[in-house]
Design a protein around this motif. Structure first.
Motif, short mmCIF file in Angstrom:
data_model
loop_
_atom_site.label_atom_id
_atom_site.label_comp_id
_atom_site.label_asym_id
_atom_site.label_seq_id
_atom_site.Cartn_x
_atom_site.Cartn_y
_atom_site.Cartn_z
N THR A 96 93.66 -6.72 32.98
CA THR A 96 94.03 -6.64 31.56
C THR A 96 95.24 -5.74 31.36
N ALA A 97 95.25 -4.60 32.07
CA ALA A 97 96.37 -3.66 31.94
C ALA A 97 97.67 -4.28 32.42
N ILE B 80 107.54 -4.02 27.74
CA ILE B 80 106.24 -4.08 27.09
C ILE B 80 106.31 -4.84 25.77
N ALA C 75 98.36 -7.55 32.61
CA ALA C 75 98.72 -8.64 31.71
C ALA C 75 99.38 -8.11 30.44
N ASN C 76 98.95 -6.94 29.98
CA ASN C 76 99.50 -6.35 28.75
C ASN C 76 100.59 -5.31 29.04
N ARG C 77 100.96 -5.16 30.32
CA ARG C 77 101.98 -4.19 30.73
C ARG C 77 101.67 -2.79 30.19
N ASP C 78 100.41 -2.43 30.35
CA ASP C 78 99.93 -1.13 29.90
C ASP C 78 100.21 -0.12 31.00
N ARG D 268 97.28 -0.57 25.19
CA ARG D 268 96.52 -1.75 24.75
C ARG D 268 95.29 -1.35 23.95
N SER E 34 96.13 4.71 26.63
CA SER E 34 96.37 3.29 26.88
C SER E 34 97.11 2.66 25.71
#
Length: 315
Positions: free
Chosen positions: A273-274, A39, A276-279, A83, A81
């Motif tokens: 989005t999750a 992350i 892409a942000n490794r959430d 992010r 989350s």
């Protein structure tokens, strides 16, 4: 109602949900590598990695991680989350209604459009109408949903300007505008599913029309309408409902993709989005919720068999 049958199906549903929960946990915990380092990136300091590991619970023994995960899922607490610094359930709760509305609209379109077309194609076997439906279903299967969505935007949104494709209007604000916002995306998702169901219903209708009970019904003087719609259609719908239930997962997946095309604020865009942000907490929560939605639809499909086929009630 056969309560024993319903009880067995509920137990099966619960066991399936538990399996999905355990599988989701395993997929994110047992994969080699340090999730905190993945992350933060390779430039993160050891202190930052340790702090994030503690926040994720990745520094705990695997058994404790599993216990915390199961306890949280049991009360719909998927954590926070990374992010958005917001509880995962709140984020999903704000997005999932858009995705479910889109999926259910697509499912309704699939049923409403495919059944009349399937019946018409079966009754007009070998005629021009059958050929036209066959060509249409071939095109529906060949064209991807995202391409259909782009064509629909260009034609009905930008050229004819019949609907607005610029933004989504929430149901609570204006139900009619919300419906119009989801109409084109729902059509794009439904097109390939309609093609599948039409072809399947046509085949099952033709199989039923060749059985002995149809000839017996004709010999008794029953009208063609009664034979086709009261007897043949009801028997033909049993396997078709199975296909529709199985395709709900594809409809939901198609909805996630179409949301990117139409910029809808649904679970699909949130999931992208999750990822892409490794959430990880958000991804895990969304996987569980989407899987539960698909499992629930299949559960309802199983229950519908009891109403459609009297023979099943005797088993």
């Amino acid at each position: 109602m056969d309560y024993r049958y319903v009880t067995r199906r509920v137990i099966t549903l619960l066991l399936t949900v538990v399996f999905v929960i355990l599988l989701t946990f395993s997929a994110f915990r047992l994969v080699p590598g340090n999730p905190a380092l993945a992350i933060l990136g390779t430039e993160a300091t050891p202190e930052q990695v340790e702090a994030l590991q503690a926040k994720l619970g990745a520094d705990l023994p695997l058994s404790e991680q599993l216990a915390r995960w199961l306890k949280g899922v049991a009360v719909l607490d998927f954590g926070e989350s990374l992010r958005f610094a917001t509880p995962v359930l709140d984020l999903i709760g704000g997005r999932i209604p858009v995705t479910l509305s889109l999926a259910l609209m697509s499912l309704a379109m699939t049923v409403v459009v495919s059944i009349p077309l399937g019946i018409a194609a079966a009754r007009a076997r070998g005629k021009a109408a059958d050929l036209i439906v066959s060509i249409g279903t071939q095109l529906g299967l060949a064209v991807p949903s995202f391409w259909s969505g782009i064509v629909l935007i260009l034609l009905f949104g930008l050229t004819l300007k019949w609907v607005s494709v610029s933004r989504f209007v929430p149901w609570s604000e204006n139900p009619w505008l919300a419906f119009k916002s989801l109409l084109l995306p729902a059509v794009a998702v439904a097109i390939p599913q309609i093609a599948i169901v039409v072809r399947y219903l046509r085949t099952t209708m033709l199989e039923q029309l060749g059985l002995d009970y149809v000839r017996t019904a004709y010999s008794k003087g029953l009208t063609e309408f009664t034979i086709h719609y009261k007897h043949v259609l009801k028997n033909a719908l049993i396997p078709v409902i199975t296909v529709v239930g199985m395709n709900f997962g594809e409809i939901l997946a198609g909805s996630l993709v179409i949301e990117q095309v139409f910029t809808l604020p649904g679970a699909g865009r949130l999931l992208v989005t999750a990822i892409a942000n490794r959430d990880y907490p958000l991804i895990q929560g969304m996987v569980v919720m989407i899987a539960f939605a698909v499992i629930s639809i299949n559960f309802l499909v199983d229950l519908s068999y009891r109403w459609l086929d009297p023979k099943i009630r005797l088993k």
